[in-house]
Design an enzyme around this catalytic site. Structure first.
Site, mmCIF file in Angstrom:
data_model
loop_
_atom_site.group_PDB
_atom_site.id
_atom_site.type_symbol
_atom_site.label_atom_id
_atom_site.label_comp_id
_atom_site.label_asym_id
_atom_site.label_seq_id
_atom_site.Cartn_x
_atom_site.Cartn_y
_atom_site.Cartn_z
ATOM 1 N N GLU A 241 11.303 -21.286 -2.928
ATOM 2 C CA GLU A 241 12.689 -20.801 -2.836
ATOM 3 C C GLU A 241 12.765 -19.911 -1.616
ATOM 4 O OE1 GLU A 241 13.833 -18.781 -6.394
ATOM 5 O OE2 GLU A 241 13.533 -20.557 -7.640
ATOM 6 N N LYS A 243 13.290 -16.771 0.508
ATOM 7 C CA LYS A 243 13.207 -15.343 0.175
ATOM 8 C C LYS A 243 14.413 -14.660 0.796
ATOM 9 C CE LYS A 243 10.108 -11.372 0.064
ATOM 10 N NZ LYS A 243 11.152 -10.382 0.289
ATOM 11 N N ARG A 264 16.755 -3.329 -9.022
ATOM 12 C CA ARG A 264 15.315 -3.516 -9.228
ATOM 13 C C ARG A 264 14.662 -2.365 -9.977
ATOM 14 N NH1 ARG A 264 11.283 -5.866 -4.780
ATOM 15 N NH2 ARG A 264 9.463 -4.632 -5.296
ATOM 16 N N ARG A 405 3.293 -8.508 -11.687
ATOM 17 C CA ARG A 405 3.105 -9.121 -10.381
ATOM 18 C C ARG A 405 1.934 -10.079 -10.553
ATOM 19 N NH1 ARG A 405 5.117 -7.289 -5.664
ATOM 20 N NH2 ARG A 405 5.524 -5.158 -6.277
ATOM 21 N N LYS A 411 4.707 -14.530 -2.772
ATOM 22 C CA LYS A 411 5.620 -14.432 -1.623
ATOM 23 C C LYS A 411 4.850 -14.686 -0.346
ATOM 24 C CE LYS A 411 5.343 -9.437 -1.818
ATOM 25 N NZ LYS A 411 5.919 -8.208 -2.296
HETATM 26 P P1 AMP Z 1 9.212 -7.778 -1.814
HETATM 27 O O1 AMP Z 1 10.437 -6.915 -1.897
HETATM 28 O O2 AMP Z 1 8.757 -8.028 -0.426
HETATM 29 O O3 AMP Z 1 8.134 -7.294 -2.767
HETATM 30 O O4 AMP Z 1 9.623 -9.242 -2.350
HETATM 31 C C1 AMP Z 1 10.094 -9.473 -3.619
HETATM 32 C C2 AMP Z 1 11.606 -9.444 -3.633
HETATM 33 O O5 AMP Z 1 12.149 -10.578 -2.959
HETATM 34 C C3 AMP Z 1 12.190 -9.552 -5.003
HETATM 35 O O6 AMP Z 1 12.189 -8.334 -5.703
HETATM 36 C C4 AMP Z 1 13.602 -10.045 -4.734
HETATM 37 O O7 AMP Z 1 14.473 -8.954 -4.537
HETATM 38 C C5 AMP Z 1 13.473 -10.782 -3.420
HETATM 39 N N1 AMP Z 1 13.759 -12.216 -3.497
HETATM 40 C C6 AMP Z 1 14.446 -12.870 -2.554
HETATM 41 N N2 AMP Z 1 14.567 -14.169 -2.841
HETATM 42 C C7 AMP Z 1 13.952 -14.367 -4.027
HETATM 43 C C8 AMP Z 1 13.741 -15.510 -4.845
HETATM 44 N N3 AMP Z 1 14.179 -16.709 -4.496
HETATM 45 N N4 AMP Z 1 13.039 -15.335 -6.002
HETATM 46 C C9 AMP Z 1 12.570 -14.112 -6.348
HETATM 47 N N5 AMP Z 1 12.746 -12.997 -5.620
HETATM 48 C C10 AMP Z 1 13.435 -13.120 -4.456
#
Ligand code: AMP
Length: 575
Positions: A241, A243, A264, A405, A411
């Protein structure tokens, strides 16, 4: 309260997680119910449980002022003392040694003190309530009350360890404790269920999930390459998906149109996004959706700075709605018409989400299968081409595991390393920036919760952002030291850099070369910043390894390598 403080002290003193759990379990098993829920929350650095949705709104300035009024030390001495400890609790304990206490104070009385602070209207009133509370406490109790109020216990008692201690104290299966905590999102509530014997069978109905009770979000683990993603996830087909670069959002909707949104960190954000709430009223289903809010117009995602204008708003003007309209990109469905869906495979949850046929401003996350690493590389390149940060990879067979997590979501971000850090100190700038706090020192989190500085950055934010952050930091200043202000560690930044190097310049033992701020991360709580372990991992993977000279010559780090080989410390922070 003394017993609580002594237990916390004992837990902080041992490095063994097993011993921490044993000490806590023993203490918890002696408590009656009200104290039990207080103790588990406080041990993990939360004055209130998440389900209570209370906020103390107590600034560090008020805390510092309260301690200063009770202490007989001068402002200079207090500030020196703070720099010695860099921890409010340790500081308060030493500053008030011999000045407070002499009374027996129960956990209930401390809780009443917290309520008084919470209910007080103005900062000055809050400060007076805190002062009255501190005056009754022994310095060791002061230490822990201040740690709780600043939401930072730093005794290495992560929520996972509290869960284990509860399982042990009340002889219930750990998995049942974890699941109750996952669903209720509240350690206090979880503790009471354990004590009441409600989990003794190890079973828990998913009916525990309740609409309008925010559920902790499922999180993704970072991976660096497509091959690593496949190796970790071990599934024949990976879901990719986009990001999206917005803010996470959980939408709760009842059939009669009541709608609440949560961020969040599980704070309610309903008022900031009225167009989502208005559209939800016409859906006529009971829903719990997980997704991402973006500022969006036509087929373009607006820059994050546009979305930022909407964050934290209690009221959104028509003009702002027009200038920065938002959409909710839904990517998961956790509840539908009376049924919890968490345990269903993602593929089935997605099918049900699609079947809802939601209309604007609801959109569905772009989804594409990846069959092998080269295919994933290609999808990644395409998403980057479209200007996205990267991909979230999901196992289509996985259940939704709140608050974890794990490896079911990964990611894959920009190839250039970046870290999420928290600002610990700020400095007045130079030249045209002399009237703003523009230089930020920031930290990562050690295993035991301590914050360890890892760099300092001057660039990356716009003048407007710096200006508004200046006001914010002035309100969150804990002490002043010349041009530098130590601030409450709550502003999270994403920083990037050219290289990491070993250095004794900062407490983490690492420094960054050419650090720059990518952006502010207002939606990310400081408890979720990157860890020292992650810094070590990046260092050993990319920057600490030996590479052929030809490669080094074109990459970063050659000067430092040479200087270090010659026994010197050359690197600055990039200015
Ligand atoms: P990070 O903030 O770098 O830890 O990445 C995780 C965050 O990416 C999540 O908390 C979401 O806010 C965001 N995110 C964006 N697109 C998606 C998606 N398709 N699925 C899940 N999280 C997503």
């Amino acid at each position: 309260m003394l017993q609580f403080a002594r237990t916390a002290e004992q837990i902080g003193a041992t490095g063994s997680t097993l011993e921490k759990g044993r000490v806590l379990a023993e203490y918890l098993s002696t408590l009656e119910s009200d104290d039990l829920s207080r103790a588990v929350l406080w041990m993990s650095g939360q004055p209130y449980g998440r389900s209570q949705r209370y906020r103390l709104n107590l600034g560090w300035k008020a805390i510092a002022q309260a301690v200063s009024e009770l202490s007989d030390l001068s402002a200079d001495e207090l500030s020196r003392l703070y720099l010695k400890h860099s921890d409010l609790g340790d500081w308060g304990q030493e500053a008030l040694a011999g000045r407070t206490g002499g009374e027996q104070v129960s956990l209930g009385q401390v809780a009443a003190g917290f309520d008084a602070i919470r209910l007080a209207g103005r900062a000055a009133q809050k400060q007076r309530c805190l002062q009255a509370l501190l005056a009754r406490l022994e310095p060791l109790q002061v230490k822990y009350v201040l740690k709780i109020l600043s939401l930072e216990m730093r005794i290495g008692m992560q929520e996972g360890l509290v869960e284990a201690a509860l399982a042990r104290a009340f002889d219930v299966p750990l998995a049942a404790v974890q699941r109750t905590h996952m669903l209720t999102g509240d350690l206090g509530v979880t503790a009471l269920r354990c004590q009441a014997g409600e989990l003794a069978t190890g079973e828990l109905a998913t009916g525990e999930l309740q609409l309008f009770q925010p559920v902790r979000f499922m999180l993704a683990s970072p991976v660096e390459t497509a091959a690593e993603a496949f190796a970790r996830m071990r599934t024949p087909v990976l879901w990719t998906e986009e990001k999206y670069d917005g803010v996470r959002c959980q939408l709760h909707l009842s059939r009669d149109g009541r709608c609440e949104l949560f961020s969040r960190d599980l704070k309610e954000t309903t008022a900031a996004f009225p167009e989502v709430v208005e559209a939800a009223a016409g859906v006529h289903h009971e829903l719990l959706i997980d997704g991402e809010i973006l500022a969006h117009r036509g087929d373009r995602v607006l820059p994050f700075s546009q979305l930022q204008r909407r964050l934290g708003r209690k009221l959104v003007s028509r003009r702002l709605r027009l200038e920065a309209p938002v959409v909710l990109i839904a990517f998961d469905l956790l509840w539908l018409d009376g049924e919890p869906l968490l345990d269903l495979p993602l593929a089935e949850r997605r099918r049900q989400l699609e079947a809802l046929g939601l209309a604007w401003p609801f959109l569905l996350a772009r989804l594409e299968d990846a069959a092998d690493p080269p295919h994933l590389e290609q999808i990644f390149a395409e998403t980057r081409e479209r200007g996205n940060e990267g991909l979230i990879l999901k196992d289509p067979q996985s259940p939704y595991t709140p608050g974890r997590r794990g490896l079911a979501w990964l990611k894959l971000k920009r190839t250039l390393a970046s870290l999420d850090v928290v600002v610990t100190a700020v400095e007045w700038g130079h030249g045209k920036r002399r009237n703003v706090l523009s230089d930020y020192t920031f930290a990562v989190r050690a295993e035991d919760g301590r914050l360890l500085n890892v760099g300092k950055a001057y660039t990356g934010l716009t003048d407007r952002e710096i200006e508004s952050m200046t006001n914010h930091f002035l309100a969150q200043t804990i002490s002043e030291h010349g041009r530098t202000l130590a601030v409450k560690p709550e502003v999270v930044l994403e920083v990037t850099f050219d290289a990491l190097q070993r250095s004794n310049r900062h407490r983490s033992g690492y420094a960054m070369r050419f650090p720059r701020i990518v952006r502010l991360r207002p939606e990310k709580p400081a408890s979720e910043i990157d860890t020292l372990g992650r810094v070590e991992e990046l260092y050993s993977r990319y920057f600490g390894r030996e590479v052929p000279l030809a490669e080094v010559a074109t990459g970063p780090g050659l000067e430092e390598a040479a200087a270090e080989a010659a026994g010197g410390e050359s690197a600055g922070d990039g200015r």
